[in-house]
Scaffold this motif. Structure first.
Motif, short mmCIF file in Angstrom:
data_model
loop_
_atom_site.label_atom_id
_atom_site.label_comp_id
_atom_site.label_asym_id
_atom_site.label_seq_id
_atom_site.Cartn_x
_atom_site.Cartn_y
_atom_site.Cartn_z
N HIS A 6 1.03 -1.01 0.00
CA HIS A 6 0.25 -0.57 -0.06
C HIS A 6 1.02 1.13 -0.36
O HIS A 6 1.03 2.21 -0.66
CB HIS A 6 -0.70 0.36 1.05
N SER A 7 2.39 1.65 0.86
CA SER A 7 2.78 2.69 0.85
C SER A 7 3.73 2.50 1.85
O SER A 7 3.82 1.72 2.50
CB SER A 7 1.85 3.70 1.69
N PHE A 8 5.10 3.32 1.43
CA PHE A 8 5.73 3.18 2.73
C PHE A 8 5.65 4.70 3.78
O PHE A 8 5.45 5.73 2.76
CB PHE A 8 7.15 3.26 1.70
N ILE A 9 5.99 4.44 5.24
CA ILE A 9 5.42 5.81 5.22
C ILE A 9 6.79 5.88 6.73
O ILE A 9 7.77 4.90 7.15
CB ILE A 9 4.76 5.34 6.19
N ASP A 10 7.32 7.40 6.76
CA ASP A 10 8.51 7.44 7.42
C ASP A 10 10.05 7.49 6.90
O ASP A 10 10.71 6.79 7.05
CB ASP A 10 8.20 7.25 8.43
N LYS A 11 10.06 7.42 5.67
CA LYS A 11 11.19 6.77 4.68
C LYS A 11 12.67 7.65 5.46
O LYS A 11 12.78 8.74 5.64
CB LYS A 11 10.98 6.95 3.32
N GLY A 12 13.38 6.85 5.83
CA GLY A 12 14.58 7.63 6.23
C GLY A 12 15.01 7.73 7.83
O GLY A 12 15.63 8.07 8.46
N ILE A 14 14.74 5.97 11.26
CA ILE A 14 14.52 4.22 11.81
C ILE A 14 13.76 3.98 12.66
O ILE A 14 13.48 3.01 13.10
CB ILE A 14 16.13 3.78 12.61
N ASN A 15 13.51 4.85 13.76
CA ASN A 15 12.49 4.75 14.60
C ASN A 15 10.93 4.64 14.41
O ASN A 15 10.22 3.39 14.77
CB ASN A 15 11.91 5.66 15.94
N SER A 16 10.79 5.15 12.87
CA SER A 16 8.79 4.82 12.63
C SER A 16 9.46 5.00 10.88
O SER A 16 7.78 4.34 10.49
CB SER A 16 8.82 6.31 12.91
N GLU A 17 10.21 3.89 10.44
CA GLU A 17 10.20 3.64 8.66
C GLU A 17 9.65 2.34 8.84
O GLU A 17 9.88 1.29 8.97
CB GLU A 17 11.45 3.49 8.42
N ARG A 18 8.09 2.13 8.09
CA ARG A 18 7.81 1.22 7.63
C ARG A 18 6.94 0.75 6.68
O ARG A 18 6.82 1.85 5.53
CB ARG A 18 6.27 1.12 8.88
N ILE A 19 6.36 -0.21 6.08
CA ILE A 19 5.90 -0.42 5.17
C ILE A 19 4.42 -0.96 5.78
O ILE A 19 4.29 -1.99 6.13
CB ILE A 19 6.35 -1.75 4.19
N ALA A 20 3.37 -0.32 4.53
CA ALA A 20 2.06 -1.38 4.95
C ALA A 20 1.49 -1.79 4.06
O ALA A 20 1.23 -1.63 2.81
CB ALA A 20 0.79 0.54 5.20
N LEU A 21 1.22 -2.19 3.74
CA LEU A 21 0.20 -3.96 2.93
C LEU A 21 -0.82 -4.06 3.52
O LEU A 21 -1.54 -3.60 4.75
CB LEU A 21 0.59 -4.87 3.55
N ARG A 22 -2.19 -3.78 2.53
CA ARG A 22 -3.33 -4.92 2.61
C ARG A 22 -3.66 -5.81 2.10
O ARG A 22 -3.84 -5.81 0.75
CB ARG A 22 -4.61 -3.98 1.67
N THR A 70 11.01 -0.79 10.10
CA THR A 70 11.56 -1.55 9.30
C THR A 70 12.57 -1.65 10.80
O THR A 70 13.39 -2.71 10.83
CB THR A 70 12.89 -0.26 8.90
N GLY A 71 13.23 -0.95 12.40
CA GLY A 71 13.61 -1.15 12.88
C GLY A 71 13.33 -2.13 14.51
O GLY A 71 12.51 -3.05 13.56
N HIS A 72 14.03 -2.24 15.65
CA HIS A 72 12.97 -3.47 16.40
C HIS A 72 11.82 -3.04 17.24
O HIS A 72 11.96 -1.98 17.22
CB HIS A 72 14.28 -3.19 17.73
N GLY A 73 11.53 -3.96 18.13
CA GLY A 73 9.94 -3.67 18.19
C GLY A 73 9.74 -5.64 18.59
O GLY A 73 9.76 -5.99 18.19
N LEU A 93 15.86 -4.51 11.76
CA LEU A 93 17.85 -4.06 11.61
C LEU A 93 17.91 -2.44 11.96
O LEU A 93 17.14 -2.07 13.05
CB LEU A 93 16.83 -3.78 10.31
N ASP A 94 18.96 -2.44 12.24
CA ASP A 94 19.60 -1.41 12.31
C ASP A 94 19.73 -0.09 12.08
O ASP A 94 20.25 1.10 12.31
CB ASP A 94 20.70 -2.07 13.38
N ASN A 95 19.36 -0.81 10.89
CA ASN A 95 19.19 1.09 9.47
C ASN A 95 18.09 0.55 9.21
O ASN A 95 17.65 -0.12 8.36
CB ASN A 95 21.29 0.73 8.33
N ILE A 96 18.09 1.44 8.37
CA ILE A 96 17.06 2.43 7.83
C ILE A 96 17.23 1.80 5.90
O ILE A 96 18.17 1.27 6.04
CB ILE A 96 16.76 4.29 6.83
N ILE A 97 15.74 1.58 5.41
CA ILE A 97 16.20 0.22 4.22
C ILE A 97 15.72 1.12 3.22
O ILE A 97 16.55 1.13 2.04
CB ILE A 97 15.08 -0.49 3.68
#
Length: 119
Positions: A6-12, A14-22, A70-73, A93-97
């Motif tokens: 669906h979308s890429f959110i907060d690219k760059g 590391i604490n909130s970079e994510r991929i949304a799928l539906r 992207t990160g830990h949780g 991951l420890d780095n942004i993608i």
């Protein structure tokens, strides 16, 4: 495919970079993985991913959201007001993608697989 990117959110970030799928159909997440690779100038994508995330077993329904950070949780889920569910996963991951314009996510559906250890 039963799930769409669906979308890429907060690219760059590391604490909130994510991929949304539906989900567009009922299915089990264990049959899906995502690969981080890069787009080729000739079209298509490089077939040796930099990172891969294979989803754990989880039955999902059409309309559900799958979010991978992207990160830990810690994985979790929540019911949405419209009756769907959002599932949250962490790549660890420890780095942004998303740090280059050619960075690409490939979502793959796996219908079957075989394993064998080397013992």
């Amino acid at each position: 495919m039963k799930i769409q990117i669906h979308s890429f959110i907060d690219k760059g970030n590391i604490n909130s970079e994510r991929i949304a799928l539906r989900a567009s159909a009922d299915c089990n997440l264990k049959f899906f993985c995502i690969h981080l690779t890069y787009e080729l100038s000739s079209g298509g994508f490089y077939n040796q991913p930099k990172h891969t995330y294979w989803f754990p077993p989880q039955d999902i329904k059409s309309g559900d959201w799958i979010v991978i950070y992207t990160g830990h949780g810690k994985s979790s889920s929540k019911k949405n007001e419209d009756g769907s569910t959002s599932y949250f996963y962490y790549w660890g991951l420890d780095n942004i993608i998303f740090n280059k314009p050619e960075d690409t996510i490939v979502l793959a559906e796996l219908n079957t697989w075989q394993t064998k250890n080397n013992r």
